[in-house]
Design a protein around this motif. Sequence first.
Motif, PDB file in Angstrom:
ATOM      1  N   ALA A   4       0.805  -1.210   0.000  1.00  0.00           N
ATOM      2  CA  ALA A   4       0.000   0.000   0.000  1.00  0.00           C
ATOM      3  C   ALA A   4       0.844   1.268   0.000  1.00  0.00           C
ATOM      4  O   ALA A   4       0.317   2.356  -0.211  1.00  0.00           O
ATOM      5  CB  ALA A   4      -0.944  -0.004   1.184  1.00  0.00           C
ATOM      6  N   THR A   5       2.131   1.148   0.251  1.00  0.00           N
ATOM      7  CA  THR A   5       2.967   2.347   0.255  1.00  0.00           C
ATOM      8  C   THR A   5       3.388   2.763  -1.153  1.00  0.00           C
ATOM      9  O   THR A   5       3.876   3.866  -1.347  1.00  0.00           O
ATOM     10  CB  THR A   5       4.231   2.120   1.112  1.00  0.00           C
ATOM     11  N   TYR A  33       0.227   4.876  -6.809  1.00  0.00           N
ATOM     12  CA  TYR A  33      -0.426   4.483  -8.051  1.00  0.00           C
ATOM     13  C   TYR A  33      -1.208   5.667  -8.605  1.00  0.00           C
ATOM     14  O   TYR A  33      -1.834   6.414  -7.852  1.00  0.00           O
ATOM     15  CB  TYR A  33      -1.373   3.302  -7.816  1.00  0.00           C
ATOM     16  N   GLU A  34      -1.205   5.801  -9.914  1.00  0.00           N
ATOM     17  CA  GLU A  34      -1.941   6.892 -10.555  1.00  0.00           C
ATOM     18  C   GLU A  34      -3.421   6.577 -10.694  1.00  0.00           C
ATOM     19  O   GLU A  34      -4.264   7.472 -10.629  1.00  0.00           O
ATOM     20  CB  GLU A  34      -1.364   7.178 -11.948  1.00  0.00           C
ATOM     21  N   THR A  35      -3.747   5.301 -10.878  1.00  0.00           N
ATOM     22  CA  THR A  35      -5.120   4.936 -11.218  1.00  0.00           C
ATOM     23  C   THR A  35      -5.768   4.012 -10.199  1.00  0.00           C
ATOM     24  O   THR A  35      -6.917   3.617 -10.372  1.00  0.00           O
ATOM     25  CB  THR A  35      -5.166   4.247 -12.597  1.00  0.00           C
ATOM     26  N   LEU A  36      -5.035   3.669  -9.146  1.00  0.00           N
ATOM     27  CA  LEU A  36      -5.546   2.750  -8.133  1.00  0.00           C
ATOM     28  C   LEU A  36      -5.393   3.354  -6.745  1.00  0.00           C
ATOM     29  O   LEU A  36      -4.489   4.158  -6.495  1.00  0.00           O
ATOM     30  CB  LEU A  36      -4.783   1.423  -8.151  1.00  0.00           C
ATOM     31  N   ALA A  84       0.938  -4.898 -11.760  1.00  0.00           N
ATOM     32  CA  ALA A  84       2.007  -4.647 -10.788  1.00  0.00           C
ATOM     33  C   ALA A  84       1.558  -4.946  -9.365  1.00  0.00           C
ATOM     34  O   ALA A  84       2.263  -5.624  -8.601  1.00  0.00           O
ATOM     35  CB  ALA A  84       2.486  -3.200 -10.898  1.00  0.00           C
ATOM     36  N   VAL A  85       0.381  -4.466  -8.982  1.00  0.00           N
ATOM     37  CA  VAL A  85      -0.060  -4.680  -7.603  1.00  0.00           C
ATOM     38  C   VAL A  85      -0.381  -6.155  -7.361  1.00  0.00           C
ATOM     39  O   VAL A  85      -0.089  -6.694  -6.286  1.00  0.00           O
ATOM     40  CB  VAL A  85      -1.261  -3.770  -7.253  1.00  0.00           C
TER      41      VAL A  85
END
Length: 270
Positions: free
Chosen positions: A5-6, A9-12, A44-45
């Motif tokens: 979570a650190t 992200y641009e879209t998430l 990626a996540v």
Amino acid sequence: MNAIATYQYETLQVSVTDNILTVTLNRPHKKNAMSFKVIDELIAVAGRISKDKTIRAVILKGAEGTFCAGIDLGDLNHPKNQAFAIWELIKPWQSSFQRVCLIWRDLPVPVIAVLEGYCIGAGLQLALACDVRISHPDCQLSIMEAKWGLVPDMGLTQSAYGVVREDVLKELAMTARIINATDGKELGLISHCSETPLEQAQQLAAEFAERSPDAVLASKRVINAMYEQPATTLYKEKIWQIKMMLGRNRKLALRKAKQASTIFAKRQFR
């Protein structure tokens, strides 16, 4: 907070509570349509989740009351992305469009999709690759690709197998019909309907977290194995998409979406 979570992200949006990770598609101005950036960040996540043994379950949802209104056509059709899209279709292994969906099916933890608003096209293919789908009854569902003269090519041959009956899947894919989640549950697309789908997803995720993480993983793996499809099905998705994109009826489908009187040419392929 969990290390996943650190990341920025641009879209998430990504958050972790009690070892349950929530991923939120965060493009509400586009009804969370799936852009190339969304695809990259989801992959990626998911890759980071697969390596984190503290995560016990994942909830996948959309921001501001909508799951995902499909692929971002403006992004897909932008000239700068054409070469990339073509490469993804012709390369001999999974395309990014397939991987962004199927990677959730392969994660070592259960993934729950929370569906609200719209779950269309790429959104529905993403949801079908999750282990459980909990939807608001009014959520709009569609395998939309036929409306644009295309074929579902984001791993549907893998993710829908064993989830939806063959005749149901053919009818929905061929008509591009929009249905609500109440009907979707009767057809097998939806696991549960709820007026509070996120709350029910959180309760289910907590229930998963009460069990041995190895037993949960093993259950997912052995049940997935019951419905494994050969990789050639993914290859066929891509081959047929190339044919659709190059075919004469593709342009007519785009025209028909705006002008209902448009007449299609005779079938080109066999």
